[in-house]
Design a protein around this motif. Sequence first.
Motif, PDB file in Angstrom:
ATOM      1  N   SER A 139      27.471  42.166  42.115  1.00  0.00           N
ATOM      2  CA  SER A 139      28.847  42.419  42.562  1.00  0.00           C
ATOM      3  C   SER A 139      29.603  43.150  41.462  1.00  0.00           C
ATOM      4  O   SER A 139      29.205  43.123  40.294  1.00  0.00           O
ATOM      5  N   PHE A 140      30.671  43.800  41.856  1.00  0.00           N
ATOM      6  CA  PHE A 140      31.559  44.404  40.860  1.00  0.00           C
ATOM      7  C   PHE A 140      32.991  44.369  41.380  1.00  0.00           C
ATOM      8  O   PHE A 140      33.226  44.440  42.590  1.00  0.00           O
ATOM      9  N   PRO A 141      33.957  44.220  40.470  1.00  0.00           N
ATOM     10  CA  PRO A 141      35.357  44.121  40.876  1.00  0.00           C
ATOM     11  C   PRO A 141      36.003  45.493  41.040  1.00  0.00           C
ATOM     12  O   PRO A 141      35.642  46.445  40.342  1.00  0.00           O
ATOM     13  N   VAL A 142      36.927  45.578  41.975  1.00  0.00           N
ATOM     14  CA  VAL A 142      37.735  46.791  42.130  1.00  0.00           C
ATOM     15  C   VAL A 142      39.194  46.356  42.230  1.00  0.00           C
ATOM     16  O   VAL A 142      39.588  45.716  43.213  1.00  0.00           O
ATOM     17  N   GLY A 157      40.831  37.574  40.528  1.00  0.00           N
ATOM     18  CA  GLY A 157      39.506  37.139  40.103  1.00  0.00           C
ATOM     19  C   GLY A 157      39.293  37.309  38.617  1.00  0.00           C
ATOM     20  O   GLY A 157      40.124  37.888  37.901  1.00  0.00           O
ATOM     21  N   TYR A 158      38.169  36.809  38.156  1.00  0.00           N
ATOM     22  CA  TYR A 158      37.817  36.881  36.746  1.00  0.00           C
ATOM     23  C   TYR A 158      36.432  37.500  36.605  1.00  0.00           C
ATOM     24  O   TYR A 158      35.493  37.117  37.310  1.00  0.00           O
ATOM     25  N   THR A 159      36.302  38.466  35.710  1.00  0.00           N
ATOM     26  CA  THR A 159      35.020  39.100  35.437  1.00  0.00           C
ATOM     27  C   THR A 159      34.484  38.573  34.120  1.00  0.00           C
ATOM     28  O   THR A 159      34.991  38.921  33.047  1.00  0.00           O
ATOM     29  N   ALA A 160      33.463  37.727  34.204  1.00  0.00           N
ATOM     30  CA  ALA A 160      32.950  37.066  33.002  1.00  0.00           C
ATOM     31  C   ALA A 160      32.373  38.063  31.997  1.00  0.00           C
ATOM     32  O   ALA A 160      32.571  37.920  30.790  1.00  0.00           O
ATOM     33  N   SER A 161      31.656  39.086  32.496  1.00  0.00           N
ATOM     34  CA  SER A 161      31.017  40.051  31.596  1.00  0.00           C
ATOM     35  C   SER A 161      32.028  40.858  30.792  1.00  0.00           C
ATOM     36  O   SER A 161      31.770  41.274  29.661  1.00  0.00           O
ATOM     37  N   MET A 162      33.218  41.071  31.389  1.00  0.00           N
ATOM     38  CA  MET A 162      34.265  41.832  30.704  1.00  0.00           C
ATOM     39  C   MET A 162      35.347  40.937  30.099  1.00  0.00           C
ATOM     40  O   MET A 162      36.237  41.404  29.401  1.00  0.00           O
ATOM     41  N   ARG A 163      35.252  39.647  30.457  1.00  0.00           N
ATOM     42  CA  ARG A 163      36.210  38.657  29.953  1.00  0.00           C
ATOM     43  C   ARG A 163      37.653  39.039  30.268  1.00  0.00           C
ATOM     44  O   ARG A 163      38.540  38.990  29.424  1.00  0.00           O
ATOM     45  N   ASN A 164      37.890  39.441  31.497  1.00  0.00           N
ATOM     46  CA  ASN A 164      39.261  39.763  31.889  1.00  0.00           C
ATOM     47  C   ASN A 164      39.492  39.448  33.364  1.00  0.00           C
ATOM     48  O   ASN A 164      38.555  39.287  34.143  1.00  0.00           O
ATOM     49  N   TYR A 165      40.754  39.355  33.718  1.00  0.00           N
ATOM     50  CA  TYR A 165      41.148  39.090  35.098  1.00  0.00           C
ATOM     51  C   TYR A 165      41.459  40.409  35.792  1.00  0.00           C
ATOM     52  O   TYR A 165      41.782  41.420  35.148  1.00  0.00           O
TER      53      TYR A 165
END
Length: 277
Positions: free
Chosen positions: A109-112, A133-141
């Motif tokens: 998955s990837f956030p947009v 949402g939160y992206t763990a790999s990028m450590r940001n919301y």
Amino acid sequence: MMLTKDKIISIFCLMDDILQGIEHKDDIRRQVSDSEIIITAIVSSTSFYGNHCSAIQFMKQYGYIPNMLEKSRFNRRLHKIGKLLYELFEIISSYFKDFCCEMHYIIDSFPVAVCHNMRISKCKILKDKKWRGYTASMRNYFYGVKVQLVTTKSGIPIAFHFTPGKTADVKSLGRMIDKLPAEASIYGDSAYLDYSLEDKALERKAILLKIQRKSNSKRNDTLEQKREKLKMRKRVETTISDIKKLFPRTIHAVTLDGFIIKLTLFVFALQLNKSIN
């Protein structure tokens, strides 16, 4: 990723043939067919970062579709065939699943984001905490949607759907498994780890869920299995990177439907570009 003349013509012919095959009927009063709307939208997504005005001008200027509609009418027509775009994507996906007998798939998955975090309170497209949402790999919301993507082992998208940003990846896995052929294998990272789902998929359709294990996992992988899963994961990461390269800095849309249509077109455009040689 500017499309060549031959590829534009090939994609148009493919779309036109499929629409005829499913007995899709154009309004006889229209001077521009749905096939022409679709190919212009695909060109917009592959070559102009989703900018419809630039694609319309390009198709007119180079004689592909001299009578192409102006932007406002084009957008109205495109919104009317939003569901048709996904249906066409599914038809092409079935080629890989049914005719090419593809048996190895990868999910990620990837956030947009629909807007910058500073502008969340002013966002008109989305209005709910479930989109944060939160992206763990990028450590940001982020504030927007997650694209759940399934590709072949060669990186061709064959299934996708959108979830609110807060939705856990594993909740999408069951829906994606239903799109795979029996006895297939699907690879994913530890965010998709669900032992009960693994057992059900194996029992119902003999599908192997080759999900990366966490450090405290009850079902450990061998070193060879770890390497295999890591190798497959890198392939889907490359595909996601290819999709993101098509994005503008900010995806412009005034409604959620418009935003989803643009995202659909980016995924669909990559599928077509990789499928047609």
